[in-house]
Design a protein around this motif. Structure first.
Motif, PDB file in Angstrom:
ATOM      1  N   PRO A 153       0.814  -1.228   0.000  1.00  0.00           N
ATOM      2  CA  PRO A 153       0.000   0.000   0.000  1.00  0.00           C
ATOM      3  C   PRO A 153       0.849   1.280   0.000  1.00  0.00           C
ATOM      4  O   PRO A 153       0.463   2.272  -0.626  1.00  0.00           O
ATOM      5  CB  PRO A 153      -0.822  -0.116   1.294  1.00  0.00           C
ATOM      6  N   HIS A 154       2.012   1.250   0.674  1.00  0.00           N
ATOM      7  CA  HIS A 154       2.879   2.439   0.694  1.00  0.00           C
ATOM      8  C   HIS A 154       3.360   2.772  -0.717  1.00  0.00           C
ATOM      9  O   HIS A 154       3.618   3.934  -1.036  1.00  0.00           O
ATOM     10  CB  HIS A 154       4.069   2.183   1.631  1.00  0.00           C
ATOM     11  N   HIS A 155       3.459   1.754  -1.574  1.00  0.00           N
ATOM     12  CA  HIS A 155       3.906   1.988  -2.954  1.00  0.00           C
ATOM     13  C   HIS A 155       2.752   2.360  -3.880  1.00  0.00           C
ATOM     14  O   HIS A 155       2.959   2.573  -5.065  1.00  0.00           O
ATOM     15  CB  HIS A 155       4.676   0.772  -3.479  1.00  0.00           C
ATOM     16  N   ALA A 205      12.781  13.269   2.921  1.00  0.00           N
ATOM     17  CA  ALA A 205      12.924  12.251   1.870  1.00  0.00           C
ATOM     18  C   ALA A 205      11.583  11.880   1.242  1.00  0.00           C
ATOM     19  O   ALA A 205      11.542  11.203   0.216  1.00  0.00           O
ATOM     20  CB  ALA A 205      13.597  11.002   2.430  1.00  0.00           C
ATOM     21  N   HIS A 206      10.479  12.287   1.870  1.00  0.00           N
ATOM     22  CA  HIS A 206       9.148  12.041   1.298  1.00  0.00           C
ATOM     23  C   HIS A 206       8.474  13.338   0.838  1.00  0.00           C
ATOM     24  O   HIS A 206       7.342  13.289   0.359  1.00  0.00           O
ATOM     25  CB  HIS A 206       8.230  11.385   2.339  1.00  0.00           C
ATOM     26  N   ALA A 207       9.153  14.470   1.041  1.00  0.00           N
ATOM     27  CA  ALA A 207       8.447  15.747   0.880  1.00  0.00           C
ATOM     28  C   ALA A 207       8.541  16.345  -0.522  1.00  0.00           C
ATOM     29  O   ALA A 207       9.502  16.138  -1.246  1.00  0.00           O
ATOM     30  CB  ALA A 207       9.001  16.748   1.887  1.00  0.00           C
ATOM     31  N   HIS A 226      16.721   9.980  -3.888  1.00  0.00           N
ATOM     32  CA  HIS A 226      16.845   8.533  -3.670  1.00  0.00           C
ATOM     33  C   HIS A 226      15.477   7.893  -3.466  1.00  0.00           C
ATOM     34  O   HIS A 226      15.165   6.851  -4.032  1.00  0.00           O
ATOM     35  CB  HIS A 226      17.674   8.238  -2.402  1.00  0.00           C
ATOM     36  N   HIS A 227      14.665   8.530  -2.616  1.00  0.00           N
ATOM     37  CA  HIS A 227      13.435   7.859  -2.197  1.00  0.00           C
ATOM     38  C   HIS A 227      12.329   7.954  -3.258  1.00  0.00           C
ATOM     39  O   HIS A 227      11.504   7.055  -3.364  1.00  0.00           O
ATOM     40  CB  HIS A 227      12.946   8.390  -0.848  1.00  0.00           C
ATOM     41  N   SER A 228      12.332   9.028  -4.059  1.00  0.00           N
ATOM     42  CA  SER A 228      11.332   9.102  -5.133  1.00  0.00           C
ATOM     43  C   SER A 228      11.605   7.995  -6.149  1.00  0.00           C
ATOM     44  O   SER A 228      10.676   7.408  -6.713  1.00  0.00           O
ATOM     45  CB  SER A 228      11.343  10.477  -5.812  1.00  0.00           C
ATOM     46  N   HIS A 230      12.782   5.097  -5.412  1.00  0.00           N
ATOM     47  CA  HIS A 230      12.252   3.886  -4.767  1.00  0.00           C
ATOM     48  C   HIS A 230      10.733   3.789  -4.953  1.00  0.00           C
ATOM     49  O   HIS A 230      10.180   2.693  -4.986  1.00  0.00           O
ATOM     50  CB  HIS A 230      12.613   3.871  -3.282  1.00  0.00           C
ATOM     51  N   HIS A 231      10.073   4.930  -5.066  1.00  0.00           N
ATOM     52  CA  HIS A 231       8.610   4.954  -5.231  1.00  0.00           C
ATOM     53  C   HIS A 231       8.194   4.994  -6.705  1.00  0.00           C
ATOM     54  O   HIS A 231       7.012   5.122  -7.000  1.00  0.00           O
ATOM     55  CB  HIS A 231       8.023   6.190  -4.537  1.00  0.00           C
ATOM     56  N   SER A 232       9.151   4.902  -7.625  1.00  0.00           N
ATOM     57  CA  SER A 232       8.843   5.148  -9.031  1.00  0.00           C
ATOM     58  C   SER A 232       7.949   4.059  -9.625  1.00  0.00           C
ATOM     59  O   SER A 232       7.675   3.040  -8.997  1.00  0.00           O
ATOM     60  CB  SER A 232      10.140   5.245  -9.843  1.00  0.00           C
TER      61      SER A 232
END
Ligand SMILES: [Zn+2]
Ligand SMILES: [Zn+2]
Length: 324
Positions: A153-155, A205-207, A226-228, A230-232
């Motif tokens: 769900p986080h993805h 990192a999430h903003a 980095h984290h975007s 990971h969410h790509s």
């Protein structure tokens, strides 16, 4: 994108905000008045202040117009921030910290050496111990089916914002908050400072903030770049940059990938409601049950058929995230 030496002043100031906020956090917990820093309620206040500050920064210098905050996103994020600070924190304490502290006491484990370290070193220990656990838990979630069902769900997030680190299935939120830090004898203010340092890093990192911190920060700590990634929407890119706050672990353990993503989400970028996120891990089971019931109603007891239908339904959300 990372900026060159010709960076305008506003960008340059924003690039230094994450390290500056870490320094502010250290100054507060290290030098603040005793009645404040030793009060447990203060940690809740400073954590909220960090999130609110970064949310406001999104209004001043956004990264992507597509990630701009709206009412629906704000209400969802607020729900999860409150859930994390209450139910999730309570469960994590009951199943994690308290049993660990009890085991430590009954086994007579002492780590006085930790208490004797300089205060800043104690904060660093908190940051790296908590993050080391989170790195491997996160990596496990991307590689083992049942764990993935809690993390998927986080993805499904279709945009990133300051509080999005708190958005996900409640089971995942508990699992990711577990740590062994209770085994160490440390000054309380060092633990609080470490938690807030992690808060600053993972919030940025999430903003949706146009901030690309300098290399002395981004080599060690996770940034939105980095984290975007990971969410790509690219499956292989989601299997890298597992460090929630310490990207150094990805560099050490070979999961680091350079890059950035503006488009985030998976499975056709379908946004999940709070209810859908909550029942997500149980979806394969529910689909199987429904398929069985439908067969019974139709008077057809062809077990092979019914099972293959259930598998197809159950496999849909999992298939895109877990390696075959
Ligand atoms: Zn992930
Ligand atoms: Zn995330």
């Amino acid at each position: 994108m990372a900026n060159s030496s010709a960076t305008p002043m506003k960008d340059r100031i924003f690039n230094y905000l994450p390290p500056a906020m870490i320094v502010a956090v250290l100054c507060f917990w290290g030098m603040g008045p005793g009645y404040m820093v030793e009060h447990p309620g203060t940690l809740i206040a400073t954590s909220a202040l960090i999130t609110i500050t970064v949310l406001l920064l999104e209004l001043v210098h956004e990264r992507h117009a597509d990630w701009r905050m709206n009412r629906q996103e704000f209400a969802t994020d607020l729900f999860y921030v409150v859930l994390s600070a209450t139910v999730v924190a309570w469960v994590s304490q009951k199943i994690g910290e308290e049993p660990l502290a009890a085991a430590k006491a009954s086994l007579g484990i002492t780590t006085q050496w930790a208490m004797n370290m300089p205060w800043v070193a104690q904060v660093a220990l908190v940051v790296f111990v908590i993050e080391f656990g989170q790195y491997w838990m996160h990596r496990l979630m991307h590689n083992v089916g049942p764990f993935w069902l809690t993390h998927a769900p986080h993805h499904h997030l279709t945009q990133l914002n300051a509080a999005k680190g708190a958005v996900g299935n409640p089971i995942e939120l508990v699992l990711i908050s577990l740590s062994v830090i209770a085994l160490f004898d440390l000054e309380l203010t060092a633990i609080f400072a470490g938690i807030n340092v992690l808060g600053v890093i993972s919030t940025f990192a999430h903003a949706n903030v146009r901030s690309d911190p300098p290399v002395f920060y981004s080599f060690v700590f996770t940034t939105i770049r980095h984290h975007s990634l990971h969410h790509s929407t690219d499956y292989l890119s989601t299997r890298c940059n597992y460090g929630n706050s310490v990207i150094l672990f990805d560099r050490i353990f070979g999961t680091y990938r350079e890059g950035e993503a503006a488009m985030v989400g998976q499975d056709d970028r379908r946004r999940l409601s709070i209810w859908e996120q909550t029942i997500f891990p149980f979806q394969p089971m529910l689909e199987r049950y429904r398929a069985r019931s439908n067969r019974k109603v139709a008077g057809n007891d062809d077990v092979a058929n019914e099972d293959s239908n259930a598998e197809a339904a159950a496999g849909r959300p999992v298939g895109s995230g877990v390696a075959a």
